[in-house]
Design an enzyme around this catalytic site. Structure first.
Site, mmCIF file in Angstrom:
data_model
loop_
_atom_site.group_PDB
_atom_site.id
_atom_site.type_symbol
_atom_site.label_atom_id
_atom_site.label_comp_id
_atom_site.label_asym_id
_atom_site.label_seq_id
_atom_site.Cartn_x
_atom_site.Cartn_y
_atom_site.Cartn_z
ATOM 1 C CG ASP A 1 2.505 -1.280 -14.073
ATOM 2 O OD1 ASP A 1 2.870 -2.581 -14.121
ATOM 3 O OD2 ASP A 1 3.215 -0.640 -13.304
ATOM 4 C CB SER A 2 0.705 -3.183 -10.674
ATOM 5 O OG SER A 2 2.182 -2.866 -10.716
ATOM 6 C CB CYS B 1 1.918 -4.910 -16.015
ATOM 7 S SG CYS B 1 1.895 -5.780 -14.468
ATOM 8 C CD GLU C 1 4.082 2.054 -7.841
ATOM 9 O OE1 GLU C 1 3.260 2.918 -7.746
ATOM 10 O OE2 GLU C 1 4.522 1.674 -9.027
ATOM 11 C CB CYS D 1 9.215 -6.458 -13.195
ATOM 12 S SG CYS D 1 8.311 -5.184 -12.330
ATOM 13 C CG HIS E 1 7.474 -1.247 -11.043
ATOM 14 N ND1 HIS E 1 6.372 -1.795 -11.581
ATOM 15 C CD2 HIS E 1 7.038 -0.211 -10.145
ATOM 16 C CE1 HIS E 1 5.243 -1.198 -11.232
ATOM 17 N NE2 HIS E 1 5.347 -0.347 -10.262
#
Ligand code: DGL
Length: 264
Positions: free
Chosen positions: A11-12, A74, A153, A185, A187
């Site tokens: 993932d990012s 992602c 994050e 998403c 996240h």
């Protein structure tokens, strides 16, 4: 490929940990290699070309470990790069993810559905095709969420700032009468408890993690590649500030997990 080889997940940043939980639950014997491309988070505001370049480099690294499958955990990277990944390595199993439009259409009582996702996912051709295929007869409202990934994050899963930002993003969808919200998403499921405390009880939240884990299980099963009787080993890599990634990971993953520097 040996069945005891690990599964690669990227993932990012740490959003894909929401998917990793589902993978661990459904495939408890599998070893996992997780890559957080934290030096380049958020992907949601980056160009398609850049995301393709990073996804190719990360996949190359994972395949060298080796891994027996790669989960693109992602939505943004799937929309931008999964076609290129499959073209480059046609023999490799890539499992991507996209906003759960079809399940949301089935779950909604009033046909009003909100989609929370990144700018990149919402403007992608894949997402447009998904809406055309499954949601032509319902009302879909989309909401990009800039800034939210960065807060997650940095481990702000319950903070006042995160609450305010989330409230700002969901309010228009609730006002429009959406009874189902898609977390498009990876996240966003990480702030589900906070989101639940903001939205009314009757509003359903739908994400894709479990469906991805099920698909992975079924594909590995078909290829005779499910691991067995093994003590699974997990490895975590990050391309950004490794200490920071470790700190946030400690909030998200049940066992202590050192993060190694990715080096590119
Ligand atoms: N977690 C990612 C997704 O599912 C990307 C978030 C970002 O880096 O913008 O879309």
């Amino acid at each position: 490929m040996h069945k005891q080889a690990a599964i690669g997940v990227f993932d990012s940043g740490l959003g894909g940990i929401s998917v990793l939980h589902d993978i661990r639950r459904l495939l408890p014997s599998e070893s996992l290699i997780y890559i957080a491309d934290s030096a380049h988070v958020p992907y949601g505001e980056k160009s398609t070309e850049f995301i393709i370049e990073r996804s190719l480099a990360i996949s190359e690294f994972l395949l060298a470990q080796p891994v027996k499958a790669i989960v693109v955990a992602c939505n943004t990277a799937t929309a931008a790069a999964v076609t290129e990944l499959r073209q480059r390595w046609p023999q490799v199993l890539f499992v991507g993810m996209e906003p759960a439009v079809k399940p949301a259409v089935l779950a909604s009582q009033n046909g009003k559905i909100g989609v929370l996702a990144t700018t990149g996912t919402l403007r992608s051709a894949r997402f447009a095709a998904l809406l055309e295929r499954f949601a032509a007869h319902v009302e879909v409202m989309t909401q990009p969420c800039p800034g939210l990934v960065e807060l997650i994050e940095s481990g702000e899963l319950q903070s006042r700032v995160t609450r305010e930002l989330l409230t700002r993003y969901v309010e228009p969808l609730l006002r429009a009468g959406c009874d189902t919200l898609i977390l498009g998403c990876t996240h966003y499921p990480l702030v589900k408890p906070l989101l639940r405390s903001i939205i009314p009880e009757h509003v359903q939240l739908i994400d894709t993690g479990e469906a991805v884990a099920r698909r992975l299980h079924s594909e590995l099963g078909k290829q005779g590649l499910l691991a067995d009787a093994q003590q699974p080993i997990d490895h975590f890599y990050g391309s950004g500030n490794v200490q920071k990634t470790e700190q946030t990971l400690a909030l998200l993953w049940p066992t202590p997990a050192p993060v190694s520097a990715l080096g590119f």
